[in-house]
Design an enzyme around this catalytic site. Sequence first.
Site, PDB file in Angstrom:
ATOM      1  N   ARG A   1      42.384 123.453 113.522  1.00  0.00           N
ATOM      2  CA  ARG A   1      40.942 123.501 113.746  1.00  0.00           C
ATOM      3  C   ARG A   1      40.372 122.419 112.826  1.00  0.00           C
ATOM      4  NH1 ARG A   1      40.582 128.809 116.187  1.00  0.00           N
ATOM      5  NH2 ARG A   1      42.015 130.266 115.236  1.00  0.00           N
TER       6      ARG A   1
ATOM      7  N   THR B   1      43.652 130.389 125.065  1.00  0.00           N
ATOM      8  CA  THR B   1      43.340 131.235 123.900  1.00  0.00           C
ATOM      9  C   THR B   1      43.686 132.672 124.259  1.00  0.00           C
ATOM     10  OG1 THR B   1      41.521 132.282 122.676  1.00  0.00           O
ATOM     11  CG2 THR B   1      40.895 131.173 124.684  1.00  0.00           C
TER      12      THR B   1
ATOM     13  N   ASP C   1      42.121 135.137 123.359  1.00  0.00           N
ATOM     14  CA  ASP C   1      40.898 135.959 123.364  1.00  0.00           C
ATOM     15  C   ASP C   1      40.303 136.230 124.750  1.00  0.00           C
ATOM     16  OD1 ASP C   1      41.164 135.881 120.634  1.00  0.00           O
ATOM     17  OD2 ASP C   1      39.657 134.318 120.339  1.00  0.00           O
TER      18      ASP C   1
ATOM     19  N   ASP D   1      37.926 134.624 126.104  1.00  0.00           N
ATOM     20  CA  ASP D   1      36.482 134.667 125.835  1.00  0.00           C
ATOM     21  C   ASP D   1      35.682 133.541 126.504  1.00  0.00           C
ATOM     22  OD1 ASP D   1      37.579 132.667 124.303  1.00  0.00           O
ATOM     23  OD2 ASP D   1      36.561 133.218 122.451  1.00  0.00           O
TER      24      ASP D   1
ATOM     25  N   ARG E   1      38.274 138.062 118.319  1.00  0.00           N
ATOM     26  CA  ARG E   1      37.029 137.522 117.747  1.00  0.00           C
ATOM     27  C   ARG E   1      35.824 138.309 118.256  1.00  0.00           C
ATOM     28  NH1 ARG E   1      37.106 132.341 115.261  1.00  0.00           N
ATOM     29  NH2 ARG E   1      39.022 131.793 116.310  1.00  0.00           N
TER      30      ARG E   1
HETATM   31  O1  F6P Z   1      41.000 132.696 118.720  1.00  0.00           O
HETATM   32  C1  F6P Z   1      42.237 133.295 118.547  1.00  0.00           C
HETATM   33  C2  F6P Z   1      42.260 134.153 117.317  1.00  0.00           C
HETATM   34  O2  F6P Z   1      43.556 134.693 117.181  1.00  0.00           O
HETATM   35  C3  F6P Z   1      41.200 135.262 117.250  1.00  0.00           C
HETATM   36  O3  F6P Z   1      41.538 136.374 118.044  1.00  0.00           O
HETATM   37  C4  F6P Z   1      41.163 135.546 115.783  1.00  0.00           C
HETATM   38  O4  F6P Z   1      39.917 136.095 115.427  1.00  0.00           O
HETATM   39  C5  F6P Z   1      41.344 134.183 115.178  1.00  0.00           C
HETATM   40  O5  F6P Z   1      41.980 133.383 116.172  1.00  0.00           O
HETATM   41  C6  F6P Z   1      42.183 134.152 113.947  1.00  0.00           C
HETATM   42  O6  F6P Z   1      42.150 132.846 113.470  1.00  0.00           O
HETATM   43  P1  F6P Z   1      43.195 132.211 112.452  1.00  0.00           P
HETATM   44  O7  F6P Z   1      44.348 131.722 113.216  1.00  0.00           O
HETATM   45  O8  F6P Z   1      42.474 131.069 111.833  1.00  0.00           O
HETATM   46  O9  F6P Z   1      43.600 133.268 111.499  1.00  0.00           O
END
Ligand code: F6P
Length: 320
Positions: free
Chosen positions: A72, A126, A128, A130, A172
């Site tokens: 990211r 993803t 999610d 979403d 999320r």
């Molecule tokens: O967007 C995918 C996801 O796994 C979400 O479900 C979760 O909130 C987030 O990413 C966790 O992010 P990270 O990988 O930065 O811990």
Amino acid sequence: MKKIAIMTSGGDAPGMNACIRALVRYGIYREYKVYGIERGYAGMISGDIFQMYPRSVSDIIQRGGTILKTARSLEFKEASVRAEAIENLRCRDIDNLIVIGGDGSFRGALTLHDEFGINVIGIPGTIDNDLGYTDLTLGFDTAVNTVLSAINNLRDTNAAHERVSIVEVMGRNCGDIALYSGLAGGCEYVLVPEIQTDFREVAQKVILSAKRGKTSNMIVFAEGAGNKQELIDTIKEATGKTPTVTTLGHIQRGGAPSMVDRVLAAKFATHAIDLLRKGEGAKAVGIKDYKIFSMDLDKALEVKKVVDAELYKMTQQLSL
Ligand code: F6P
């Protein structure tokens, strides 16, 4: 020969590798040179870009994660950094970009299109689920199956100890992982961010289900659905039982992609390449009512994700 760069961005999701494989192989089949960018926008900035061949994607269809790695990138939000990144495509004569990722990754791609005229295609990837414009995102089906397998295991020990069990899942601000795994897992209660739930109702349902002869309860709690400790305390106070909590975490992101995700990956990838062949850019690929389609990327990003109220109702009607 025309060139396409591909990358994965944001949280990884099972099926991304299957999609990379399909993009590389179908791209080459359609006589494009295909380049992989490592770590999403971060790799575009640092110039980690390399040509890919059919053998570059051997033996990955069954693997979770992404061989291109992902990140990211906050840096990419700065215009001067984006200008540097685009130079790394331009100096290789690449003007087509396919991004596999979620909402944030799509917004980055749209900016590249608007600012520099790059042909961009977004493939939804993803766990999610979403993105409102598509019924499914890559990785969602596998993640739900991973949750289901955990729920199955938990049910065994739950029944043996006559427990109230809370399973916390990812997503999320979207409750789809919770909703689909809760329904498919036969759970007593599903808590999602989109629907405000009075925790006392959940506790009352546990009490009522005991009166109906149930000796254990399984509650699926989406990570964005409120204060988990408050839920635990409310149930404990009302029922005298202390719920066990299992937070599944990043386990949901890994694992071999399901058949659904592998087939979806192939369909999304071939559709994306065909869009570029037709000279169409700034599109998002999706699936609606089992049909693959595409729409303008900016319009796709405007479609609000709505929770399936019918499914939610079903989880309540079927858990008496
Ligand atoms: O967007 C995918 C996801 O796994 C979400 O479900 C979760 O909130 C987030 O990413 C966790 O992010 P990270 O990988 O930065 O811990």
